[in-house]
Design an enzyme around this catalytic site. Structure first.
Site, mmCIF file in Angstrom:
data_model
loop_
_atom_site.group_PDB
_atom_site.id
_atom_site.type_symbol
_atom_site.label_atom_id
_atom_site.label_comp_id
_atom_site.label_asym_id
_atom_site.label_seq_id
_atom_site.Cartn_x
_atom_site.Cartn_y
_atom_site.Cartn_z
ATOM 1 N N TYR A 60 0.868 -1.183 0.000
ATOM 2 C CA TYR A 60 0.000 0.000 0.000
ATOM 3 C C TYR A 60 0.900 1.227 0.000
ATOM 4 C CZ TYR A 60 -3.675 3.251 1.710
ATOM 5 O OH TYR A 60 -4.556 4.293 1.875
ATOM 6 N N LYS B 173 -1.031 -1.163 -4.277
ATOM 7 C CA LYS B 173 -2.086 -0.147 -4.336
ATOM 8 C C LYS B 173 -1.369 1.184 -4.500
ATOM 9 C CE LYS B 173 -6.029 1.686 -1.679
ATOM 10 N NZ LYS B 173 -5.650 3.090 -1.401
#
Length: 288
Positions: A133, A161
């Protein structure tokens, strides 16, 4: 694992306790109304970094219980407390989450060797897959393509992400890592990210705007840029209005208008004012 994932909102009562009934309603709304492919549980949108370990676990349990077998589930387990991250990675893997994710360690200025150790410690503790992330504007961690490449040498780290506006880096990563999953993290930039070849998107506004998100993604993939741009324009008008009124409060207020018990935000986020409530009603009427 490809497709449109809502970064799951969490319903809290006025005292800041998890509203389990409301959380289940948000999950059902995402699946039944917004038609998302998956849920990203425990991220920024879930107000995760203001929660205790036990609260995080309960949210992971509820999401799995309500959504199991209907959509893909990704558990964001990252924490500055590495022991907590490992504990949550094991917990969610045992629950049956399709993958785990972990935000880059933040606040302290960790060097890359420390960041690599963090990810390897988490993923090596479980039999699961991990999605990095990356959200530099909140963490202050800007990783280079060479550093991503080093992390991706671990086959269990399957993607990222990508919540950044660096489209040059995004293009370079798509070319360099064709077999890794790349999820766009900025809802307002979904069209250009899709053109550059992302495999899907993870977004907070998808809790209410998931149908339009899919329209953008699918139209752009087919090369119908005119349609995708038209829907992106409407989406960005919506996002602008939401941001001007308070991001998480307004998404929850819109859900309330649609009959979902989305509850309150966790302090120190402020409670919605009468003006914010009135504006959210206008936004809901205008766009939905």
């Amino acid at each position: 694992m490809k497709g449109i994932y809502s970064a799951l909102l969490v319903s809290f009562d006025k005292d800041g306790n998890i509203n389990e009934k409301g959380l289940r309603e948000i999950i059902r709304h995402n699946i039944d109304v917004c038609k998302i492919d998956g849920l990203y549980v425990g991220g920024s949108t879930g107000e995760n970094f203001m929660l205790s370990t036990d609260e995080k676990k309960r949210i992971f349990e509820i999401a799995m219980d309500e959504a199991k077998g209907q959509v893909k589930l990704i558990a964001q387990v990252g924490s500055v407390n590495l022991k907590e991250a490992v504990e949550l990675a094991k917990f969610t893997t045992d629950l049956g989450y399709d993958a785990i994710s972990a935000v880059t360690p933040f606040y302290y200025k960790f060097d890359f060797n420390e960041i690599k150790h963090y990810y390897e410690t988490i993923i090596n503790s479980v039999d699961n897959k991990l999605i990095i992330y990356s959200i530099p504007f909140l963490t202050g961690v800007n990783m280079s393509i060479e550093q991503f490449a080093e992390l991706f040498e671990n086959d269990k780290i399957i993607g990222v992400k990508f919540t950044a506006a660096d489209f040059y880096l995004l293009e370079r990563m798509r070319k360099a890592f064709p077999d890794k999953l790349i999820f766009a993290g900025f809802d307002e930039m979904m069209l250009p990210a899709t053109v550059l070849g992302v495999d899907g998107a993870i977004g907070s506004t998808f809790n209410v705007n998931g149908v339009r998100a899919r329209q953008i993604f699918e139209a752009a993939q087919k090369g119908d840029i005119e349609t995708a741009l038209e829907v992106q324009h409407v989406t960005n008008d919506l996002i602008t209005d939401i941001l001007n009124n308070g991001l998480y409060q307004t998404i929850k207020l819109i859900l309330q208008e649609q009959g979902v018990d989305a509850g309150y935000c966790r302090q120190p986020m402020k409670e919605a004012t009468e003006e914010m409530i009135a504006k959210a009603k206008e936004i809901n009427k205008k766009y939905f």
